[in-house]
Enzyme design. Sequence first.
Site, short mmCIF file in Angstrom:
data_model
loop_
_atom_site.label_atom_id
_atom_site.label_comp_id
_atom_site.label_asym_id
_atom_site.label_seq_id
_atom_site.Cartn_x
_atom_site.Cartn_y
_atom_site.Cartn_z
CG LEU A 159 -2.18 0.90 1.09
CD1 LEU A 159 -3.00 0.55 -0.15
CD2 LEU A 159 -3.05 0.79 2.34
CB VAL A 162 -1.18 2.70 -3.70
CG1 VAL A 162 -2.38 3.48 -4.22
CG2 VAL A 162 -1.10 1.33 -4.36
CD GLU A 163 -2.29 6.04 0.93
OE1 GLU A 163 -2.07 7.26 0.76
OE2 GLU A 163 -3.43 5.59 1.15
CB SER A 164 4.06 7.84 -0.01
OG SER A 164 4.63 6.62 0.49
CE1 TYR A 268 -4.80 4.60 -1.58
CE2 TYR A 268 -6.35 2.89 -0.94
CZ TYR A 268 -5.22 3.66 -0.68
OH TYR A 268 -4.54 3.48 0.50
#
Length: 567
Positions: A159, A162-164, A268
Amino acid sequence: MPLISYKKISTFFLPASLAMVLTGCVTSQNKPQSLVETTEPGTPIVSAEQRFAALETYRAQSQQLVSDLGLSSVEHADRQTQWRSWDNPVLPDFDLWDRLLQSFKLDLDVEHPRVTAQLNWYVKHPRYLERVFTRAERYMYHVVTQVEAKNLPGELALLPVVESAFDPFAYSHGRASGMWQFIPSTAKYFGMDNDWWYDGRRDVIDSTEAALSYLDRLNQRFEGDWLHALAAYNSGGGTVSISIRKNRKSGKNTDFWSLKLPDETEAYVPKLIALAKLVKNPEKYGLTLRPISNQPYFAVVNTKAQIDLAQAAKLADISINELYLLNPGFSQWATSPDGPHRLLVPIDNADTFNRNLKTLPASERLGWQRYSVKSGDSLISIAKSFRSTPELIRNANQMRNNSIRAGSKLLIPIPKASASHYALSSGQRLKVKQGYDRSHTGGDKIEYQVKKGDSFWSLSRKHKVGTRELASWNGMAPTDPLMPGKKLIIWSKANQTTKSIAQRSSSDRKVIRRVGYKVRQGDSLARIAGKFNVSVRQIASWNKIDSGKYLQPGQSLTLYVDVTGNR
């Protein structure tokens, strides 16, 4: 401290019955017949199915061992790694990707246009994945271990991509910060501190613990539906619940793919599923994953009190940038006086750091300077000029309040090295953002003091720049309030159309020289670009390097610099 191998444990510390459990796991009789036993040239490639079969056998045996030893889940994860590190004939050489696959739990057989679109993007950008997974090497082992300890789907370890893009310093336009992109309110709810010294949203340990706890709670809230939980992590639980209620009321399906959600959220979850598909079967998509060692990258060292980060890096025999990358939660030149009193250091340097830290006198943990208070001084102005805080100065001088008298002497805690040594501190990172050269931004750098009624939108219109650009130059988000008196850096384009002909002709008469430059400690592409009035993209192109990778001290660069004169 060196790790103790399971061979030694079984020989010296375990009862005979448990030692038999250990040795029984590594005999040739327990090796699945389908596995290739030789490593000679020409050996057939072990298929994914064969590798999974071997790991299923291993996992069943290791779980029994853990039950017999009474280990916690975290100890189990760490000892699993030790066990795999020696010559176990049940297992071929497994890296962290192989270990991660064993905890995958989501349905990755889903076929949906949104997933296909994300898959296609990743497949077309293999250098992006390589860059991200290279950055992830510092943190991935810890994340995977924590995911296993909480018995969560292994896909959650992806994850942060995807986030950062696994950037612990990432800061989004929505005021989200860190590897897991926490907004201030959620961070506060999970007890993560955020002050001048320290931002728990960027802390590798604290943010990972909070993110996985949050995801676990969301999964419980949505009755075990992980896609709903992931969507809620991105857009909020209320947003997902409202969409579910609307679909239910209209007689529609309530699965994730049927919900009407924000565009970002609808992309997302497919991004995570696409990544998991790639990790599970990279060969299918023509990709090769960069191997990541199934060993801890860092160790946690208790510092017991505040310490200058340049001093700590020297004690650990690592670069200051490496220390910041492992401890991105610390925003300034030292750890926070209020804690956490710990530092992460590469595991191979932990003994050196511990040994040197014990011999360091307490008085040398921070730099000090004596200062004579002048008329008009305040504790706040003094602290600001020395890159410190009033609280730290009060504590150092045993003061009860901020009252000071002209002529009195103060002991000021100060950085032990120059500002360039703390290149990844929040102040220095902000200066890099604000130091974008004119050729990159196409604007004129001005300092602006916020007036009553100002907003990012009104200022962006006035200076013909984007609101996100303007906020980013000042380490803020477009939604942050602007307080009167605050000073902003603006690369204004308002005057670009009124430049005089003389200015234009002057800019046309350029004399370009080829310059050799050797990278110094604390340098970054952005810093070098600002120094020579070129762009990061130009430096990367001239030297055929990836602009997302870190420079190494001593590395040679070729620059083409305009030496016409002052610009």
